[in-house]
Design a protein around this motif. Structure first.
Motif, mmCIF file in Angstrom:
data_model
loop_
_atom_site.group_PDB
_atom_site.id
_atom_site.type_symbol
_atom_site.label_atom_id
_atom_site.label_comp_id
_atom_site.label_asym_id
_atom_site.label_seq_id
_atom_site.Cartn_x
_atom_site.Cartn_y
_atom_site.Cartn_z
ATOM 1 N N THR A 55 0.833 -1.359 -0.067
ATOM 2 C CA THR A 55 0.050 0.020 0.023
ATOM 3 C C THR A 55 0.804 1.318 -0.063
ATOM 4 N N PRO A 56 1.981 1.355 1.073
ATOM 5 C CA PRO A 56 2.493 2.645 0.654
ATOM 6 C C PRO A 56 3.139 2.847 -0.665
ATOM 7 N N ALA A 67 0.136 8.772 -6.306
ATOM 8 C CA ALA A 67 0.320 10.278 -5.845
ATOM 9 C C ALA A 67 1.163 11.007 -6.963
ATOM 10 N N GLY A 68 2.027 10.259 -7.377
ATOM 11 C CA GLY A 68 2.782 10.886 -8.684
ATOM 12 C C GLY A 68 2.045 10.929 -9.978
ATOM 13 N N LEU A 69 1.291 9.964 -10.196
ATOM 14 C CA LEU A 69 0.492 9.697 -11.356
ATOM 15 C C LEU A 69 -0.767 10.673 -11.397
ATOM 16 N N SER A 70 -1.691 10.706 -10.331
ATOM 17 C CA SER A 70 -2.839 11.559 -10.179
ATOM 18 C C SER A 70 -2.741 12.703 -9.291
ATOM 19 N N GLU A 108 3.543 20.529 2.273
ATOM 20 C CA GLU A 108 2.195 20.650 2.513
ATOM 21 C C GLU A 108 1.308 20.659 1.271
ATOM 22 N N GLU A 109 1.781 21.347 0.204
ATOM 23 C CA GLU A 109 1.228 21.448 -0.881
ATOM 24 C C GLU A 109 0.876 19.964 -1.636
ATOM 25 N N VAL A 110 1.569 19.192 -1.428
ATOM 26 C CA VAL A 110 1.411 17.932 -2.032
ATOM 27 C C VAL A 110 0.475 17.034 -1.141
ATOM 28 N N VAL A 111 0.241 17.330 0.142
ATOM 29 C CA VAL A 111 -0.828 16.789 0.956
ATOM 30 C C VAL A 111 -2.056 17.372 0.685
ATOM 31 N N PRO A 154 -4.866 13.713 -3.570
ATOM 32 C CA PRO A 154 -4.554 13.924 -1.983
ATOM 33 C C PRO A 154 -4.820 12.777 -1.130
ATOM 34 N N LYS A 155 -5.642 11.985 -1.497
ATOM 35 C CA LYS A 155 -5.678 10.780 -0.634
ATOM 36 C C LYS A 155 -4.560 10.051 -0.574
ATOM 37 N N TYR A 156 -3.858 9.881 -1.691
ATOM 38 C CA TYR A 156 -2.625 9.192 -1.795
ATOM 39 C C TYR A 156 -1.439 9.887 -1.397
ATOM 40 N N ALA A 157 -1.484 11.159 -1.552
ATOM 41 C CA ALA A 157 -0.182 12.029 -1.324
ATOM 42 C C ALA A 157 -0.017 12.295 0.070
ATOM 43 N N SER A 158 -1.436 12.235 0.751
ATOM 44 C CA SER A 158 -1.479 12.560 2.443
ATOM 45 C C SER A 158 -1.155 11.341 2.967
ATOM 46 N N PHE A 159 -1.164 9.995 2.428
ATOM 47 C CA PHE A 159 -0.982 8.605 2.908
ATOM 48 C C PHE A 159 0.472 8.443 2.945
#
Length: 199
Positions: free
Chosen positions: A105-106, A113-116, A182-185, A119-124
């Motif tokens: 999962t991580p 996160a990089g592809l899309s 923070e902008e990534v999240v 924020p649900k991926y980036a924050s995780f």
């Protein structure tokens, strides 16, 4: 599926025929895996030798790599569905914050996160990396500085998060520098997207 997709990407320029073959085989295996969902350890007589704890993370990982390979939005949509199912059906798998043979999962979150930029991926991915960098439970540091999760495969449990962190740092750099994590999240205006993973 992921290994074939990665191989196809690596071979694309040097060996287009092998890349095409790997891509076709990855598509076929992805179709098989999604048609017959389930843990391999429930279907094969392996006893207690490394049984799988979940199959949803594997389908997530496969969809992520197929999205990376093909650029097809359909695979990102499938990954999103598997992510939502993981959170709903197997929250302990998501909350474990472990990258291992039993949980991808991580790494899938960092790749997605990089592809899309979802924020649900980036924050995780951010919370996973921070857990290991800060030494938050269940991760501690040995006196010599090794991130230590448990006694089983302690070097694997340090090396795998380091790889996820490297992918995550690459994501930060692509999105505008390490000083703007923070902008990534918060991509997409969902600053609280990772709150459910903080427990």
């Amino acid at each position: 599926v992921a290994a074939l997709a990665a191989a196809a990407l690596a071979w694309r320029e040097a060996d287009p025929a092998s890349a095409a073959s790997a891509t076709a085989t990855a598509r076929s295996l992805y179709g098989l895996a999604t048609t017959y969902e389930g843990r391999f350890s429930d279907r094969l007589p392996i006893g207690n030798m490394y049984p799988s704890s979940s199959y949803l993370d594997d389908l997530l990982w496969a969809a992520a790599w197929m999205a990376r390979l093909t650029g097809e939005a359909w695979f990102l949509e499938r990954a999103s569905l598997y992510w939502d199912r993981l959170v709903r059906e197997e929250p302990r798998s998501v909350l474990s914050r472990e990258q291992s043979w039993s949980c991808s999962t991580p790494a899938a979150a960092a790749l997605l996160a990089g592809l899309s930029r979802d924020p649900k991926y980036a924050s995780f991915a951010y919370l996973f990396v921070e857990t290991h960098v800060q030494g938050a439970a269940p991760v501690a540091y040995t006196p010599a500085g090794l991130a230590y999760r448990n006694q089983w495969g302690s070097l694997r449990n340090a090396a795998n998060p380091a790889l996820v962190a490297a992918v995550y740092v690459g994501l930060l750099r692509r999105w505008g520098g390490e000083g703007r994590r923070e902008e990534v999240v918060e991509q997409g205006g969902a600053a609280g997207g990772g709150a459910s993973f903080a427990a």
